[in-house]
Design a protein around this motif. Structure first.
Motif, PDB file in Angstrom:
ATOM      1  N   LEU A  11       4.539  83.281 -47.188  1.00 40.68           N
ATOM      2  CA  LEU A  11       4.385  81.802 -47.546  1.00 40.68           C
ATOM      3  C   LEU A  11       4.631  81.976 -49.297  1.00 40.68           C
ATOM      4  CD1 LEU A  11       0.905  80.911 -46.084  1.00 40.68           C
ATOM      5  CD2 LEU A  11       2.765  79.864 -45.847  1.00 40.68           C
ATOM      6  N   ARG A  12       5.383  80.612 -49.776  1.00 37.07           N
ATOM      7  CA  ARG A  12       6.228  80.500 -50.749  1.00 37.07           C
ATOM      8  C   ARG A  12       5.276  79.373 -51.523  1.00 37.07           C
ATOM      9  NH1 ARG A  12       7.912  85.544 -50.527  1.00 37.07           N
ATOM     10  NH2 ARG A  12       9.501  85.690 -49.198  1.00 37.07           N
ATOM     11  N   TYR A  13       5.650  79.951 -52.398  1.00 34.34           N
ATOM     12  CA  TYR A  13       5.117  79.308 -54.080  1.00 34.34           C
ATOM     13  C   TYR A  13       5.475  78.683 -54.852  1.00 34.34           C
ATOM     14  CZ  TYR A  13       1.129  80.885 -51.873  1.00 34.34           C
ATOM     15  OH  TYR A  13      -0.921  81.171 -51.281  1.00 34.34           O
ATOM     16  N   THR A  34       2.248  75.593 -40.622  1.00 30.50           N
ATOM     17  CA  THR A  34       2.220  75.392 -41.403  1.00 30.50           C
ATOM     18  C   THR A  34       0.402  75.580 -42.065  1.00 30.50           C
ATOM     19  OG1 THR A  34       0.825  72.954 -42.363  1.00 30.50           O
ATOM     20  CG2 THR A  34       3.480  73.696 -42.003  1.00 30.50           C
ATOM     21  N   GLN A  35       0.723  75.806 -43.479  1.00 31.44           N
ATOM     22  CA  GLN A  35      -1.269  75.895 -44.073  1.00 31.44           C
ATOM     23  C   GLN A  35      -1.132  74.763 -44.829  1.00 31.44           C
ATOM     24  OE1 GLN A  35      -3.733  77.334 -44.211  1.00 31.44           O
ATOM     25  NE2 GLN A  35      -3.740  79.437 -43.019  1.00 31.44           N
ATOM     26  N   ASP A  36      -2.902  74.972 -45.195  1.00 30.53           N
ATOM     27  CA  ASP A  36      -2.883  73.711 -46.671  1.00 30.53           C
ATOM     28  C   ASP A  36      -2.949  74.692 -47.802  1.00 30.53           C
ATOM     29  OD1 ASP A  36      -5.308  75.503 -46.813  1.00 30.53           O
ATOM     30  OD2 ASP A  36      -6.539  74.953 -45.395  1.00 30.53           O
ATOM     31  N   CYS A  37      -3.250  73.863 -48.225  1.00 31.21           N
ATOM     32  CA  CYS A  37      -3.038  73.748 -50.068  1.00 31.21           C
ATOM     33  C   CYS A  37      -3.951  74.529 -50.572  1.00 31.21           C
ATOM     34  CB  CYS A  37      -2.713  72.624 -50.614  1.00 31.21           C
ATOM     35  SG  CYS A  37      -5.247  72.089 -51.174  1.00 31.21           S
ATOM     36  N   PHE A  38      -5.541  75.315 -49.982  1.00 30.21           N
ATOM     37  CA  PHE A  38      -5.599  76.733 -50.104  1.00 30.21           C
ATOM     38  C   PHE A  38      -5.473  77.664 -49.715  1.00 30.21           C
ATOM     39  CE2 PHE A  38      -8.566  73.066 -50.348  1.00 30.21           C
ATOM     40  CZ  PHE A  38      -8.929  72.608 -52.244  1.00 30.21           C
ATOM     41  N   ALA A  39      -4.295  78.135 -48.907  1.00 25.73           N
ATOM     42  CA  ALA A  39      -3.562  79.115 -47.826  1.00 25.73           C
ATOM     43  C   ALA A  39      -4.639  79.363 -46.788  1.00 25.73           C
ATOM     44  CB  ALA A  39      -3.228  79.890 -48.503  1.00 25.73           C
ATOM     45  N   GLY A  40      -5.847  78.625 -46.447  1.00 26.54           N
ATOM     46  CA  GLY A  40      -6.548  78.778 -45.276  1.00 26.54           C
ATOM     47  C   GLY A  40      -8.487  79.358 -46.561  1.00 26.54           C
ATOM     48  N   ALA A  41      -7.861  79.926 -47.544  1.00 22.36           N
ATOM     49  CA  ALA A  41      -8.712  80.750 -48.038  1.00 22.36           C
ATOM     50  C   ALA A  41     -10.231  79.477 -47.881  1.00 22.36           C
ATOM     51  CB  ALA A  41      -8.699  80.776 -49.452  1.00 22.36           C
ATOM     52  N   ALA A  51     -12.563  80.278 -56.941  1.00 21.97           N
ATOM     53  CA  ALA A  51     -12.929  81.640 -57.266  1.00 21.97           C
ATOM     54  C   ALA A  51     -12.217  82.059 -55.752  1.00 21.97           C
ATOM     55  CB  ALA A  51     -14.466  81.569 -57.215  1.00 21.97           C
ATOM     56  N   VAL A  52     -11.246  81.435 -54.681  1.00 22.76           N
ATOM     57  CA  VAL A  52     -11.269  82.734 -53.660  1.00 22.76           C
ATOM     58  C   VAL A  52      -9.649  82.238 -53.083  1.00 22.76           C
ATOM     59  CG1 VAL A  52     -13.055  81.359 -52.528  1.00 22.76           C
ATOM     60  CG2 VAL A  52     -11.220  80.161 -51.988  1.00 22.76           C
ATOM     61  N   CYS A  53      -8.619  80.528 -54.235  1.00 19.86           N
ATOM     62  CA  CYS A  53      -7.218  80.906 -54.249  1.00 19.86           C
ATOM     63  C   CYS A  53      -6.713  80.591 -55.172  1.00 19.86           C
ATOM     64  CB  CYS A  53      -7.483  80.060 -53.945  1.00 19.86           C
ATOM     65  SG  CYS A  53      -7.859  78.489 -53.042  1.00 19.86           S
ATOM     66  N   PRO A  54      -6.195  82.870 -55.231  1.00 16.11           N
ATOM     67  CA  PRO A  54      -5.328  83.296 -56.257  1.00 16.11           C
ATOM     68  C   PRO A  54      -3.986  81.817 -56.877  1.00 16.11           C
ATOM     69  CG  PRO A  54      -4.391  84.213 -54.379  1.00 16.11           C
ATOM     70  CD  PRO A  54      -5.659  83.065 -54.113  1.00 16.11           C
ATOM     71  N   ALA A  55      -3.371  81.120 -55.387  1.00 19.95           N
ATOM     72  CA  ALA A  55      -2.103  80.462 -55.879  1.00 19.95           C
ATOM     73  C   ALA A  55      -2.696  78.655 -54.735  1.00 19.95           C
ATOM     74  CB  ALA A  55      -1.065  80.592 -55.845  1.00 19.95           C
ATOM     75  N   PHE A  56      -2.265  78.164 -55.297  1.00 26.12           N
ATOM     76  CA  PHE A  56      -2.271  76.581 -54.632  1.00 26.12           C
ATOM     77  C   PHE A  56      -0.952  76.133 -54.313  1.00 26.12           C
ATOM     78  CE2 PHE A  56      -5.676  76.951 -57.372  1.00 26.12           C
ATOM     79  CZ  PHE A  56      -6.930  76.658 -56.486  1.00 26.12           C
ATOM     80  N   ASN A  57      -0.899  75.329 -52.953  1.00 24.59           N
ATOM     81  CA  ASN A  57       0.661  74.881 -52.252  1.00 24.59           C
ATOM     82  C   ASN A  57       1.432  75.534 -51.665  1.00 24.59           C
ATOM     83  OD1 ASN A  57       0.173  71.836 -52.001  1.00 24.59           O
ATOM     84  ND2 ASN A  57       2.246  71.767 -52.551  1.00 24.59           N
TER      85      ASN A  57
END
Length: 326
Positions: A11-13, A34-41, A51-57
């Motif tokens: 997955l790319r940001y 595809t994933q959601d903007c939270f990458a499923g976290a 707290a749970v997402c190192p990056a978004f989208n």
């Protein structure tokens, strides 16, 4: 038909600085997810994105289109965009959204709290369920699946964060990118390198809090290439409308870009002189925001095809892709 199973590790940001994950020739149908903007976290209301997402989208891709060169136009007809799970998440952020203080909108009052909502998704019924966090209220909303982010590699070797909308596409966050639409994007690099993601089970126009009902999607898209025809800003064609998208800050400039593109597009399709097209769209056009929260805001300008008999973009590519056999 080309099938690509999303690889979480790929997955790319950003758009523009990654090798392709697969090749999709013009005239092909791609089936992927595809994933959601939270990458499923974010899975529960206690999972704060900060707290749970190192990056978004994140986006799935990029995909290489053989023969695509700068100055061409990529056409992506989204046949299906369907939630792949029975839940979706949304949130507020302290410094993100249209109605909170941000780094560019400095306020003395405290920012909004970070809060998460979970929605139940019923694909068969075509509904989603809103539950208030501070009361017992619930509301059933119609599902309206869309992709928030669709784009190609930017020009001049640039890499752009997937959350930024601009002329290459990106995080356009317009509900108009729903099943049955064709998205047109100007090609900037060999192979186009298109990617998409940021699935929303639905989203209001403007995406006022900054987050739709985020969920993973199964996507089927038919791909074509229009040689020698540039497209300056992202465009959308449906069965009954032509839509131009502008992205900028302030919102007035995004509005101007979208209106300018629609007027010049219609003038080119009809042979109308520019000011005649300006007058026609002034009376017959519609406008709506995509988002008013991202690093650039988005506006779209639209005109009904019924206003101008025979009006179709790009010599009927939308209809051709609808009927393309896998």
């Amino acid at each position: 038909m080309i099938r690509y199973e999303m690889d979480e590790k790929l997955l790319r940001y950003t758009f523009g600085d990654h090798p392709p994950v697969a090749e999709v020739p013009p005239g092909s149908v791609l089936v992927t997810n595809t994933q959601d903007c939270f990458a499923g976290a974010v899975r529960t209301v206690d999972d704060l994105p900060s707290a749970v997402c190192p990056a978004f989208n994140p986006v799935t891709g990029p995909f290489f289109v053989p023969g695509a060169e700068p100055g061409d136009t990529l056409a992506l007809h989204f046949r299906t965009i369907e939630p792949s799970r029975n839940w979706g998440m949304s949130s507020t952020f302290p410094h993100f959204g249209a109605l909170t203080t941000t780094h560019t909108t400095a306020m003395l009052h405290p920012p909004l709290e970070e809060r998460v909502w979970k929605y139940d998704i019923d694909v068969a019924a075509g509904t989603i369920q809103f539950r208030a966090r501070r009361s017992d209220h619930t509301f059933t909303l119609p599902m309206d699946p869309m992709l928030g982010t669709v784009g190609v590699a930017p020009a001049a070797g640039e890499a752009r964060a997937t959350i930024v909308p601009d002329a290459h596409g990106g995080n356009l966050d317009t509900p108009e990118i729903r099943p049955g639409t064709t998205v047109y994007l100007g090609v900037n690099v060999p192979g186009a390198l298109f990617a998409f993601g940021d699935g929303h089970a639905r989203q209001g126009y403007g995406e006022v809090c900054g987050v739709g009902v985020e969920t993973a999607m199964n996507v089927t898209v038919a791909v074509d290439l229009i040689k020698g025809t540039p497209t300056p800003w992202p465009r959308i064609e449906t069965d009954d409308r032509l839509i131009s998208i502008g992205a900028a800050r302030p919102l007035e400039d995004a509005y101007r870009i979208s209106q300018h593109d629609l007027i010049t597009w219609v003038a080119g399709l009809t042979g109308l002189e520019t000011l005649d097209a300006y007058q026609l769209i002034s009376q017959a056009g519609t406008a709506a925001p995509g988002n008013v929260c991202d690093p650039n805001y988005t506006m779209h300008a639209a005109v009904a095809k019924s206003i101008i008999p025979g009006l179709n973009g790009y010599d009927g590519v939308h209809e051709n892709l609808k009927n393309l056999q896998p």
